[in-house]
Design a protein around this motif. Structure first.
Motif, PDB file in Angstrom:
ATOM      1  N   VAL A   1       7.432   3.034  13.936  1.00 54.87           N
ATOM      2  CA  VAL A   1       6.109   3.162  13.739  1.00 54.87           C
ATOM      3  C   VAL A   1       5.478   4.040  12.411  1.00 54.87           C
ATOM      4  CG1 VAL A   1       3.891   3.773  14.773  1.00 54.87           C
ATOM      5  CG2 VAL A   1       5.600   2.691  16.195  1.00 54.87           C
ATOM      6  N   LEU A   2       6.308   5.069  12.421  1.00 48.91           N
ATOM      7  CA  LEU A   2       5.976   6.137  11.280  1.00 48.91           C
ATOM      8  C   LEU A   2       6.388   5.496   9.644  1.00 48.91           C
ATOM      9  CD1 LEU A   2       7.171   9.438  12.820  1.00 48.91           C
ATOM     10  CD2 LEU A   2       4.649   8.720  12.456  1.00 48.91           C
ATOM     11  N   ALA A   3       7.528   4.780   9.904  1.00 47.45           N
ATOM     12  CA  ALA A   3       8.084   4.236   8.815  1.00 47.45           C
ATOM     13  C   ALA A   3       7.189   2.924   8.414  1.00 47.45           C
ATOM     14  CB  ALA A   3       9.254   3.404   8.919  1.00 47.45           C
ATOM     15  N   GLY A   4       6.347   2.092   9.396  1.00 51.87           N
ATOM     16  CA  GLY A   4       5.562   1.079   8.976  1.00 51.87           C
ATOM     17  C   GLY A   4       4.028   1.936   8.582  1.00 51.87           C
ATOM     18  N   PHE A   5       3.656   2.981   9.235  1.00 44.80           N
ATOM     19  CA  PHE A   5       2.485   3.463   8.571  1.00 44.80           C
ATOM     20  C   PHE A   5       2.807   4.066   7.172  1.00 44.80           C
ATOM     21  CE2 PHE A   5       0.865   3.323  13.139  1.00 44.80           C
ATOM     22  CZ  PHE A   5      -0.154   2.892  12.802  1.00 44.80           C
ATOM     23  N   ALA A   6       4.014   4.749   7.128  1.00 44.40           N
ATOM     24  CA  ALA A   6       4.169   5.222   5.553  1.00 44.40           C
ATOM     25  C   ALA A   6       4.203   3.942   4.669  1.00 44.40           C
ATOM     26  CB  ALA A   6       5.618   5.924   5.724  1.00 44.40           C
TER      27      ALA A   6
ATOM     28  N   GLY B   1       1.536   3.830   1.741  1.00 46.30           N
ATOM     29  CA  GLY B   1       2.117   3.739   0.272  1.00 46.30           C
ATOM     30  C   GLY B   1       1.511   2.529  -0.778  1.00 46.30           C
ATOM     31  N   THR B   2       1.542   1.272   0.266  1.00 45.19           N
ATOM     32  CA  THR B   2       0.871   0.130  -0.256  1.00 45.19           C
ATOM     33  C   THR B   2      -0.478   0.416  -0.763  1.00 45.19           C
ATOM     34  OG1 THR B   2       2.488  -1.102   1.033  1.00 45.19           O
ATOM     35  CG2 THR B   2       0.620  -2.323  -0.137  1.00 45.19           C
ATOM     36  N   ILE B   3      -1.353   0.878   0.158  1.00 45.20           N
ATOM     37  CA  ILE B   3      -2.795   1.076  -0.210  1.00 45.20           C
ATOM     38  C   ILE B   3      -3.118   2.164  -1.272  1.00 45.20           C
ATOM     39  CG2 ILE B   3      -4.954   2.180   0.929  1.00 45.20           C
ATOM     40  CD1 ILE B   3      -3.947   1.169   3.452  1.00 45.20           C
ATOM     41  N   TRP B   4      -2.095   3.093  -1.243  1.00 41.85           N
ATOM     42  CA  TRP B   4      -2.208   4.091  -2.310  1.00 41.85           C
ATOM     43  C   TRP B   4      -1.873   3.375  -3.610  1.00 41.85           C
ATOM     44  CZ3 TRP B   4       1.557   5.928  -5.740  1.00 41.85           C
ATOM     45  CH2 TRP B   4       1.159   7.003  -6.674  1.00 41.85           C
TER      46      TRP B   4
END
Length: 360
Positions: free
Chosen positions: A91-96, A100-103
């Motif tokens: 989950v943390l990897a997915g949110f990261a 990152g994609t949004i940034w």
């Protein structure tokens, strides 16, 4: 003189048999069962019509849960720790990755996005002018109008999905539902099985396991295809000097979640941007698109189909058109998983109903 004794009741009166208005009459019970089935079917159709949006959000959460659960199972092969810790890592990897994609899209690619829109408008205008030069009766349309018509033809969007706030809210709801289901999926499975007759529960568990396996494999293949298409497009376009290679790679990877339609849209964008920089660059963009699609279509997709469920491309495209027209963008995105799960359930039902062949 004594009164005459009352005559005995006739023996041919059906005193012990139910009348036609009594529920214990077998005919009445049978007819009520038939009527209840049709009544439930009508209610199900009305529920799909009026509750399409929340039902799709719930199914989207199930798809997200399958992605988290698949990653947790895969991580368990190399990391011998508890399921809860493995799920937390996934989950943390997915949110990261999402952050990152949004940034990247919102900060690093802002200038490219503005130039991207202007380039698309210019190339569409040139394309319309070229079509008119060949004698085609093409009306003069504003590029924004073309985009609006294209989006409208994909399907209707409800007011909840039509706004940016609605989109963010729906994504958060899908993620929350996915997290709850991924933490303890057996609770919800047992809850559904509890509402079924006891004789049907074993078959439900077999069908549920098969559908879960199919969905996990399908989503794993989809994520693999998105990564290959996005990164491959970015690197190859950057080598050929195509403008906005990073933005095109990002869009190609995201659109790869929509088989068939996503490839068409991303290919059109790549070709338009490529030819905006010259004929040689445009031809390189066409070659890049062809190579990426060949790799995805002849290597990744057959491998995924062989490990999950073999879906005909025409069937998937038809389902996307129907679900897109009925339920909008969300239906378009979830059409492929819905078809795959339906086929998995029918396959399991067919196997359960098949007669056993005695051993010689």
């Amino acid at each position: 003189m004594s009164e005459a004794a009352a005559p005995p009741p006739p023996t041919d009166r059906p005193a012990d048999r139910p009348g036609p208005s009594e529920l214990r009459d077998p005919l009445i019970r049978q007819e009520l069962k038939k009527a209840s089935v049709w009544f439930a079917l009508g209610l199900a159709v009305l529920a799909v019509i009026f509750l399409a949006q929340p039902l799709l959000l719930i199914f989207g959460g199930i798809v997200v849960a399958a992605i988290f659960d698949g990653g947790t199972r895969l991580l368990g092969r190399v990391l011998p720790i508890g399921r809860g810790w493995r799920l937390l890592i996934v989950v943390l990897a997915g949110f990261a990755f999402l952050a990152g994609t949004i940034w990247l899209a919102g900060v690093q690619l802002t200038a490219q996005a503005a130039a991207f829109k202007a380039t698309i408008e210019t190339e569409l205008t040139r394309l319309l002018a070229l079509a008119a030069s060949f004698g085609l009766d093409v009306p003069s349309l504003d590029p924004d109008q073309i985009v609006a018509q294209a989006m409208g033809s994909i399907g209707r969007l409800t007011s909840a999905v039509g706004t940016a706030v609605g989109v963010v809210t729906n994504l958060v709801m899908i993620l929350v539902i996915g997290l709850f289901v991924a933490v303890e999926p057996r609770i919800y499975e047992r809850g559904v099985a509890w509402m079924l007759p006891s004789a049907n529960r074993e078959g439900f568990y077999r069908t549920s396991d098969r559908m879960g396996y199919t969905l996990r494999r399908l989503m794993a293949g989809r994520l693999l295809g998105m990564a290959v298409e996005g990164v491959g497009t970015w690197l190859l376009l950057m080598v050929g000097g195509v403008p906005m290679a990073a933005l095109l790679g990002l869009l190609t990877g995201i659109l790869a979640f929509l088989p068939n339609i996503g490839a068409i849209v991303s290919g059109l964008l790549i070709v338009l941007i490529g030819f905006s920089a010259g004929v040689d660059t445009g031809l390189w963009a066409v070659a890049v698109y062809a190579v990426v699609q060949i790799v995805d279509g002849y290597l990744i997709v057959p491998y995924v189909a062989r490990r999950t469920v073999d879906l005909a491309p025409a069937l998937v495209l038809g389902a996307q058109l129907i679900f897109g027209a009925l339920f909008g963008i969300l239906g378009l995105a979830l059409a492929d998983p819905i078809v795959a799960l339906t086929k998995a359930a029918l396959d399991q039902k067919s196997e359960d109903d098949a007669p056993e062949i005695p051993e010689p």
